[in-house]
Design a protein around this motif. Structure first.
Motif, PDB file in Angstrom:
ATOM      1  N   SER A  33     -12.011  11.356   7.448  1.00 41.02           N
ATOM      2  CA  SER A  33     -11.370  10.452   8.648  1.00 41.02           C
ATOM      3  C   SER A  33     -12.661   9.363   8.639  1.00 41.02           C
ATOM      4  N   GLU A  34     -13.791   9.568   8.294  1.00 37.95           N
ATOM      5  CA  GLU A  34     -14.796   8.651   8.498  1.00 37.95           C
ATOM      6  C   GLU A  34     -14.708   7.445   7.521  1.00 37.95           C
ATOM      7  N   MET A  35     -13.510   7.487   6.489  1.00 29.60           N
ATOM      8  CA  MET A  35     -13.557   6.367   5.795  1.00 29.60           C
ATOM      9  C   MET A  35     -12.151   5.789   6.097  1.00 29.60           C
ATOM     10  N   PRO A  36     -12.083   4.456   5.693  1.00 26.12           N
ATOM     11  CA  PRO A  36     -10.671   3.648   6.184  1.00 26.12           C
ATOM     12  C   PRO A  36      -9.813   3.910   5.009  1.00 26.12           C
ATOM     13  N   VAL A  37      -9.286   5.237   4.912  1.00 22.44           N
ATOM     14  CA  VAL A  37      -8.192   5.697   4.174  1.00 22.44           C
ATOM     15  C   VAL A  37      -7.312   6.363   4.657  1.00 22.44           C
ATOM     16  N   ARG A  38      -5.994   6.327   3.985  1.00 20.73           N
ATOM     17  CA  ARG A  38      -4.972   7.315   4.721  1.00 20.73           C
ATOM     18  C   ARG A  38      -5.073   8.612   4.060  1.00 20.73           C
ATOM     19  N   ILE A  39      -4.983   9.657   4.965  1.00 18.49           N
ATOM     20  CA  ILE A  39      -5.203  11.009   4.737  1.00 18.49           C
ATOM     21  C   ILE A  39      -4.058  11.486   4.527  1.00 18.49           C
ATOM     22  N   LEU A  88       0.617  -1.432  -0.063  1.00 14.31           N
ATOM     23  CA  LEU A  88       0.004  -0.064  -0.010  1.00 14.31           C
ATOM     24  C   LEU A  88       0.926   1.326   0.255  1.00 14.31           C
ATOM     25  N   CYS A  89       2.376   1.072   0.240  1.00 17.03           N
ATOM     26  CA  CYS A  89       2.933   1.994   0.414  1.00 17.03           C
ATOM     27  C   CYS A  89       3.646   2.527  -0.696  1.00 17.03           C
ATOM     28  N   CYS A  96     -10.559   3.974  -2.921  1.00 21.48           N
ATOM     29  CA  CYS A  96      -9.283   4.477  -2.688  1.00 21.48           C
ATOM     30  C   CYS A  96      -8.512   3.890  -1.692  1.00 21.48           C
ATOM     31  N   ASP A  97      -7.103   4.066  -1.746  1.00 23.00           N
ATOM     32  CA  ASP A  97      -6.475   3.660  -0.504  1.00 23.00           C
ATOM     33  C   ASP A  97      -6.021   4.890   0.367  1.00 23.00           C
ATOM     34  N   ALA A  98      -5.856   6.118  -0.535  1.00 27.47           N
ATOM     35  CA  ALA A  98      -5.638   7.133   0.328  1.00 27.47           C
ATOM     36  C   ALA A  98      -6.089   8.306  -0.345  1.00 27.47           C
ATOM     37  N   VAL A  99      -6.243   9.458   0.468  1.00 27.90           N
ATOM     38  CA  VAL A  99      -6.624  10.917  -0.220  1.00 27.90           C
ATOM     39  C   VAL A  99      -5.598  11.853   0.502  1.00 27.90           C
ATOM     40  N   LEU A 100      -5.184  12.407  -0.940  1.00 26.44           N
ATOM     41  CA  LEU A 100      -4.179  13.481  -0.790  1.00 26.44           C
ATOM     42  C   LEU A 100      -4.550  14.687  -0.973  1.00 26.44           C
ATOM     43  N   LEU A 101      -4.352  15.811  -0.049  1.00 29.15           N
ATOM     44  CA  LEU A 101      -4.584  17.207  -0.156  1.00 29.15           C
ATOM     45  C   LEU A 101      -3.518  18.003  -0.402  1.00 29.15           C
ATOM     46  N   LEU A 102      -3.654  18.653  -1.791  1.00 24.49           N
ATOM     47  CA  LEU A 102      -2.507  19.632  -2.134  1.00 24.49           C
ATOM     48  C   LEU A 102      -3.280  20.896  -1.806  1.00 24.49           C
ATOM     49  N   PHE A 103      -2.615  22.096  -0.835  1.00 23.86           N
ATOM     50  CA  PHE A 103      -3.340  23.079  -0.422  1.00 23.86           C
ATOM     51  C   PHE A 103      -2.182  24.098  -0.308  1.00 23.86           C
ATOM     52  N   HIS A 104      -2.616  25.225   0.279  1.00 20.87           N
ATOM     53  CA  HIS A 104      -1.834  26.366   0.470  1.00 20.87           C
ATOM     54  C   HIS A 104      -2.420  26.825   2.117  1.00 20.87           C
TER      55      HIS A 104
END
Length: 471
Positions: free
Chosen positions: A238-244, A87-88, A215-223
């Motif tokens: 965070s309510e889902m079994p994913v890596r944030i 998963l990594c 999905c396995d993960a959710v990636l947040l791109l932000f300023h």
């Protein structure tokens, strides 16, 4: 309006779940295969060594059980280090860690035998033979398995569930940012570009899509000005079994030297430059002292001869001393063999510089003029490897013009460095030359490792690039 870009769409949720299960089976198969190779190669080494040296097998110690014990410890270390975590995103970059895991397994096995009293019966020749055969066997097996897995991935035998990437308002050119991270296309399942209107509704829509796509993960791109929306997104996903995963777009250049640290009872995002752990600092300082002392003793006759030639060639002192910026911008007195006419070394040397003496030209081209800096290393002012120290006036010319120039001083300056072995030495008379040197120096700081230092030392001696632009 929310814009959604599919990167690697799934056929169905059932197919993704099945793929997820396959990855767990595949990880178990890889682990068991490597453990079997370690056990069999260790026992084969014992068998071959005793037949070749002693002409028979001993019955004083259960080498078969020891080989299995080594394999079990090896597998446990690899699992603890997440080397089988498919998963990594970094799983395919861990081939070299197989060697480290096996070395630790041998250490633990010896410790166990010492505690139980078996170490007196354990043949040192057998130990060396086992290590010499099992180590390349483990590394070769890891490399072969990773290659086979990568081929299977490309042929579609199993697919990554990937990540959903959320691009918040204000983040420009997100595709280029992701390419800069060297992410594979199958790492990104879907890319969403959010706008500043009704982000709450957009996040709800993405949450539903992500549940469907699994999905396995959710990636947040932000300023930094998106923090309220990012906080809300983290709360929702965070309510889902994913890596944030959080990636501040404006801090991408610092991610290579970042880690999770602690402040009190809170986890914090920590930026560290160069060797920071106690073990890292100990290794680097020990290496500096050992190399400086050994090189000083070995090269002492050469340095005495050079000193005599300098005195015979021109009038003036043997050594040239100049104040330069050291660790944390502190001033240090750097030593060099004098290579110019006395009292005329206040400016950087240029090609065909008339100030350079006859013997000085040879010393510069062969890097011998830097040897007195071994004294700086022993005193603790410098390191064997690090960014080359610039004169104070030289730094002042480019200060404010090159971003993060002063970050070069977050580690001790070095006799040799990553920029120098890549040909970036000599005169820095233009902005572009200086910026290129700084970029290489910052790469070294952000990617420091003991192995990296060893590589630079070898390149300093053997690489043709390290002698370029020396005049």
């Amino acid at each position: 309006m929310l814009q959604s870009n599919f990167i690697e769409p799934a056929d169905s949720a059932q197919q993704i779940t099945h793929s997820h299960d396959n990855r767990q089976v595949l990880a178990a198969m890889v682990a068991l295969t490597e453990m079997a190779v370690v056990a069999s190669s260790s026992y084969l080494a014992f068998f071959a060594y005793h037949l070749a040296v002693w002409g028979g097998l001993p019955d004083t110690i259960p080498y078969g059980w020891i080989s299995m014990y080594l394999a079990l410890i090896y597998g446990t270390i690899c699992l603890s280090d997440k080397q089988y975590d498919f998963l990594c995103a970094e799983w395919n970059r861990k081939a070299h860690r197989a060697a480290l895991a096996l070395a630790l397994a041998f250490v633990f096995a010896l410790a166990f035998m010492f505690i139980t009293g078996m170490v007196t019966s354990y043949s040192r020749g057998t130990f060396l033979a086992q290590f010499a055969i099992a180590l390349p066997a483990a590394v070769f097996t890891r490399a072969a398995l990773l290659h086979a897995i990568d081929v299977g991935r490309k042929r579609g035998h199993w697919n990554s569930r990937g990540a959903a990437v959320l691009v918040f308002p204000g983040v420009e050119k997100p595709t280029q940012l992701l390419e800069q991270l060297s992410s594979r296309r199958d790492d990104i399942r879907q890319l969403y570009r959010l706008d500043s209107t009704n982000i709450e509704l957009q996040l709800q829509t993405i949450l539903c899509d992500t549940r469907t796509n699994q999905c396995d993960a959710v990636l947040l791109l932000f300023h930094s000005d998106n923090m309220n929306a990012v906080t809300r997104a983290v709360d929702m996903f965070s309510e889902m079994p994913v890596r944030i995963q959080l990636l501040p777009a404006g801090m991408l250049d610092f991610m290579g030297c970042s880690r999770i640290g602690c402040f009190g009872h809170a986890c914090v995002f920590e930026i560290a430059s160069g060797p920071d752990w106690v073990l890292d600092r100990f290794l680097k300082r020990s290496f500096d002292l050992f190399v400086a002392a050994a090189a000083g003793l070995l090269l002492l006759p050469l340095m005495l001869m050079v000193a005599a030639l300098i005195k015979l060639d021109s009038r003036g002192p043997v050594l040239f001393k100049q104040t330069r910026h050291g660790y944390n911008n502190g001033p240090i007195r750097v030593l060099k063999f004098r290579t110019m006419v006395a009292s005329q070394e206040d400016r950087q040397a240029i090609r065909d510089d008339p100030r350079v003496t006859r013997i000085g030209r040879i010393l510069r081209r062969t890097n011998i003029d830097e040897l007195p800096q071994l004294v700086n290393v022993i005193r603790g002012d410098m390191s064997i490897v690090g960014p080359r120290p610039h004169a104070v006036w030289h730094n002042q010319i480019f200060e404010g013009r090159i971003a993060r120039l002063a970050r070069r001083h977050n580690v001790k300056p070095g006799i040799t460095g990553w920029a120098q072995v890549n040909g970036l030495r000599g005169e820095t008379d233009t902005f572009e030359k200086m910026r290129a040197r700084v970029e290489y120096d910052l790469y070294y700081i952000d990617n420091w490792s003991f192995a990296f230092d060893l590589k630079i030392v070898l390149m300093t001696v053997l690489s043709k690039s390290s002698y370029e632009n020396a005049y």
